[in-house]
Design a protein around this motif. Structure first.
Motif, PDB file in Angstrom:
ATOM      1  N   LEU A 115       0.961  -1.114  -0.092  1.00 53.25           N
ATOM      2  CA  LEU A 115       0.121   0.188  -0.097  1.00 53.25           C
ATOM      3  C   LEU A 115       0.839   1.322   0.140  1.00 53.25           C
ATOM      4  CD1 LEU A 115      -3.357  -0.721   2.745  1.00 53.25           C
ATOM      5  CD2 LEU A 115      -3.146  -0.897   0.184  1.00 53.25           C
ATOM      6  N   VAL A 116       1.873   1.377   0.628  1.00 49.74           N
ATOM      7  CA  VAL A 116       2.663   2.465   0.623  1.00 49.74           C
ATOM      8  C   VAL A 116       3.247   2.796  -0.826  1.00 49.74           C
ATOM      9  CG1 VAL A 116       5.274   3.374   1.440  1.00 49.74           C
ATOM     10  CG2 VAL A 116       3.456   2.150   3.492  1.00 49.74           C
ATOM     11  N   ASP A 117       3.618   1.112  -1.020  1.00 47.32           N
ATOM     12  CA  ASP A 117       4.180   1.144  -2.464  1.00 47.32           C
ATOM     13  C   ASP A 117       3.255   2.201  -3.565  1.00 47.32           C
ATOM     14  OD1 ASP A 117       6.818   0.359  -1.913  1.00 47.32           O
ATOM     15  OD2 ASP A 117       6.773  -1.636  -2.602  1.00 47.32           O
ATOM     16  N   LEU A 118       2.316   1.730  -3.570  1.00 44.41           N
ATOM     17  CA  LEU A 118       1.120   2.474  -4.141  1.00 44.41           C
ATOM     18  C   LEU A 118       0.330   4.124  -4.190  1.00 44.41           C
ATOM     19  CD1 LEU A 118      -1.854  -0.985  -5.007  1.00 44.41           C
ATOM     20  CD2 LEU A 118       0.416   0.595  -6.226  1.00 44.41           C
ATOM     21  N   ALA A 119       1.088   4.516  -2.713  1.00 39.07           N
ATOM     22  CA  ALA A 119       0.801   5.242  -2.449  1.00 39.07           C
ATOM     23  C   ALA A 119       2.063   5.957  -2.643  1.00 39.07           C
ATOM     24  CB  ALA A 119       0.913   5.724  -0.305  1.00 39.07           C
ATOM     25  N   ALA A 120       3.526   6.110  -3.529  1.00 34.40           N
ATOM     26  CA  ALA A 120       4.274   6.866  -3.741  1.00 34.40           C
ATOM     27  C   ALA A 120       4.038   6.122  -4.944  1.00 34.40           C
ATOM     28  CB  ALA A 120       5.242   5.408  -3.114  1.00 34.40           C
ATOM     29  N   GLN A 121       3.550   6.263  -5.852  1.00 33.34           N
ATOM     30  CA  GLN A 121       2.939   5.868  -7.261  1.00 33.34           C
ATOM     31  C   GLN A 121       2.231   6.720  -7.829  1.00 33.34           C
ATOM     32  OE1 GLN A 121       2.450   1.626  -8.645  1.00 33.34           O
ATOM     33  NE2 GLN A 121       3.845   1.227  -7.509  1.00 33.34           N
ATOM     34  N   GLY A 122       1.399   7.346  -6.362  1.00 27.85           N
ATOM     35  CA  GLY A 122       0.244   8.072  -7.049  1.00 27.85           C
ATOM     36  C   GLY A 122      -1.745   7.536  -6.301  1.00 27.85           C
ATOM     37  N   LEU A 123      -1.082   6.696  -6.367  1.00 27.84           N
ATOM     38  CA  LEU A 123      -2.968   6.145  -6.649  1.00 27.84           C
ATOM     39  C   LEU A 123      -3.573   5.982  -5.379  1.00 27.84           C
ATOM     40  CD1 LEU A 123      -1.437   2.502  -8.977  1.00 27.84           C
ATOM     41  CD2 LEU A 123      -2.834   4.554  -9.455  1.00 27.84           C
ATOM     42  N   LEU A 124      -2.589   5.813  -4.348  1.00 30.14           N
ATOM     43  CA  LEU A 124      -3.187   5.961  -3.053  1.00 30.14           C
ATOM     44  C   LEU A 124      -3.451   6.774  -2.076  1.00 30.14           C
ATOM     45  CD1 LEU A 124      -3.077   2.347  -2.067  1.00 30.14           C
ATOM     46  CD2 LEU A 124      -4.779   3.145  -2.781  1.00 30.14           C
ATOM     47  N   ASP A 125      -3.572   7.419  -1.473  1.00 28.96           N
ATOM     48  CA  ASP A 125      -3.826   8.348  -0.079  1.00 28.96           C
ATOM     49  C   ASP A 125      -3.530   7.809   1.227  1.00 28.96           C
ATOM     50  OD1 ASP A 125      -3.695  10.743  -1.991  1.00 28.96           O
ATOM     51  OD2 ASP A 125      -5.513  10.827  -1.888  1.00 28.96           O
ATOM     52  N   VAL A 126      -2.638   8.321   2.185  1.00 28.99           N
ATOM     53  CA  VAL A 126      -2.631   7.856   3.325  1.00 28.99           C
ATOM     54  C   VAL A 126      -3.367   8.595   4.268  1.00 28.99           C
ATOM     55  CG1 VAL A 126      -1.348   7.215   4.961  1.00 28.99           C
ATOM     56  CG2 VAL A 126      -0.544   7.076   2.831  1.00 28.99           C
ATOM     57  N   GLU A 127      -4.637   7.674   5.045  1.00 27.54           N
ATOM     58  CA  GLU A 127      -5.108   8.470   5.727  1.00 27.54           C
ATOM     59  C   GLU A 127      -4.550   8.237   7.426  1.00 27.54           C
ATOM     60  OE1 GLU A 127      -9.388   7.412   4.371  1.00 27.54           O
ATOM     61  OE2 GLU A 127      -9.210   9.490   3.563  1.00 27.54           O
ATOM     62  N   GLN A 128      -4.020   9.237   7.891  1.00 27.04           N
ATOM     63  CA  GLN A 128      -4.062   9.205   9.487  1.00 27.04           C
ATOM     64  C   GLN A 128      -4.435   8.019  10.254  1.00 27.04           C
ATOM     65  OE1 GLN A 128      -0.866   9.926   9.870  1.00 27.04           O
ATOM     66  NE2 GLN A 128      -0.891   9.680  12.408  1.00 27.04           N
ATOM     67  N   HIS A 129      -4.587   7.219  10.748  1.00 28.89           N
ATOM     68  CA  HIS A 129      -5.363   6.703  11.510  1.00 28.89           C
ATOM     69  C   HIS A 129      -6.530   5.943  10.796  1.00 28.89           C
ATOM     70  CE1 HIS A 129      -3.032   8.006  14.909  1.00 28.89           C
ATOM     71  NE2 HIS A 129      -3.655   9.611  14.839  1.00 28.89           N
ATOM     72  N   ARG A 130      -6.688   6.077   9.306  1.00 26.09           N
ATOM     73  CA  ARG A 130      -7.842   5.386   9.084  1.00 26.09           C
ATOM     74  C   ARG A 130      -7.866   4.334   7.944  1.00 26.09           C
ATOM     75  NH1 ARG A 130     -12.389   9.686   6.928  1.00 26.09           N
ATOM     76  NH2 ARG A 130     -13.152   7.798   6.371  1.00 26.09           N
TER      77      ARG A 130
END
Length: 218
Positions: A50-65
């Motif tokens: 999921l971190v990899d996909l976030a680095a590719q701009g496909l996911l956003d990390v939501e704090q505590h969610r």
């Protein structure tokens, strides 16, 4: 035994395919635990994927969610297409130098044959309006063609832009009653032009590709 790095890549690839296909639409929320349970694997490779996909701009990390599928806007799409235009044009301009085309394609017939197979499959899928099949072949086609005449850093950047463009456009294309008419299918003629070292035809096809992508935004 499957290595954790392999699991990480497998989960990332599966989720990317779900996002590309629109089965995980923009704005979808999920946690590491939910994805781990879905795929029957431990939390660690899922979190890394999921971190990899976030680095590719496909996911956003939501704090505590957890994570959320990124929502691209029409302005994002236009900017991505224009960035892709600049880089692709530079890539092909570098291949067709003032001294003529760099003789790299002629040295690797196997790679060129692979690009042509991707092109043929992409054209068939586009004419059939089979979006899921088209996306897979389109991404591999452009990746291989760019690798032949570019470098891997440029290829990685272009691949990321192309994935993001597809993620934005897929939901709208699926609503089209005559989707096949909206899909670009110039893969074969482009590789033909590159193979015969026809700089003018290559630029004309590329210009048409860019205009087609921007027209989708309208």
């Amino acid at each position: 035994m499957i290595k954790r790095s392999t699991l990480r890549a497998q989960v990332a690839g599966a989720l990317r395919d779900e996002i590309l296909a629109g089965r995980l639409p923009a704005g979808s929320h999920f946690t590491v635990k939910e994805i781990a349970e879905q795929y029957g694997v431990s939390a660690t490779p899922v979190r890394e994927a999921l971190v990899d996909l976030a680095a590719q701009g496909l996911l956003d990390v939501e704090q505590h969610r957890g994570f959320r599928v990124h929502e691209f806007t029409i302005d994002d799409y236009r900017s991505m297409v224009k960035a892709r235009m600049v880089v692709l044009d530079g890539l092909f301009h570098g291949y067709f130098s003032e001294e003529g085309p760099v003789p790299v394609l002629a040295l690797d017939a196997a790679v060129l044959a692979s690009v042509r197979r991707r092109a043929e499959a992409a054209v068939r899928a586009a004419h059939a309006g089979d979006l899921d099949v088209l996306i897979g072949y389109d991404l591999r086609y452009w990746r291989e063609l760019s690798e032949v005449i570019g470098n891997r850093y440029i290829c990685d950047f272009l691949d990321r832009l192309r994935v993001q463009c597809w993620v934005y456009s897929v939901p709208f294309l699926r609503k089209e009653h005559e989707m096949a008419k909206r899909l670009w299918s110039g893969h074969r003629v482009l590789v033909d032009a590159v193979e015969r070292e026809d700089a003018q035809a290559t630029r004309q096809i590329m210009d048409g590709y860019h205009r087609h992508s921007l027209a989708l935004a309208e």
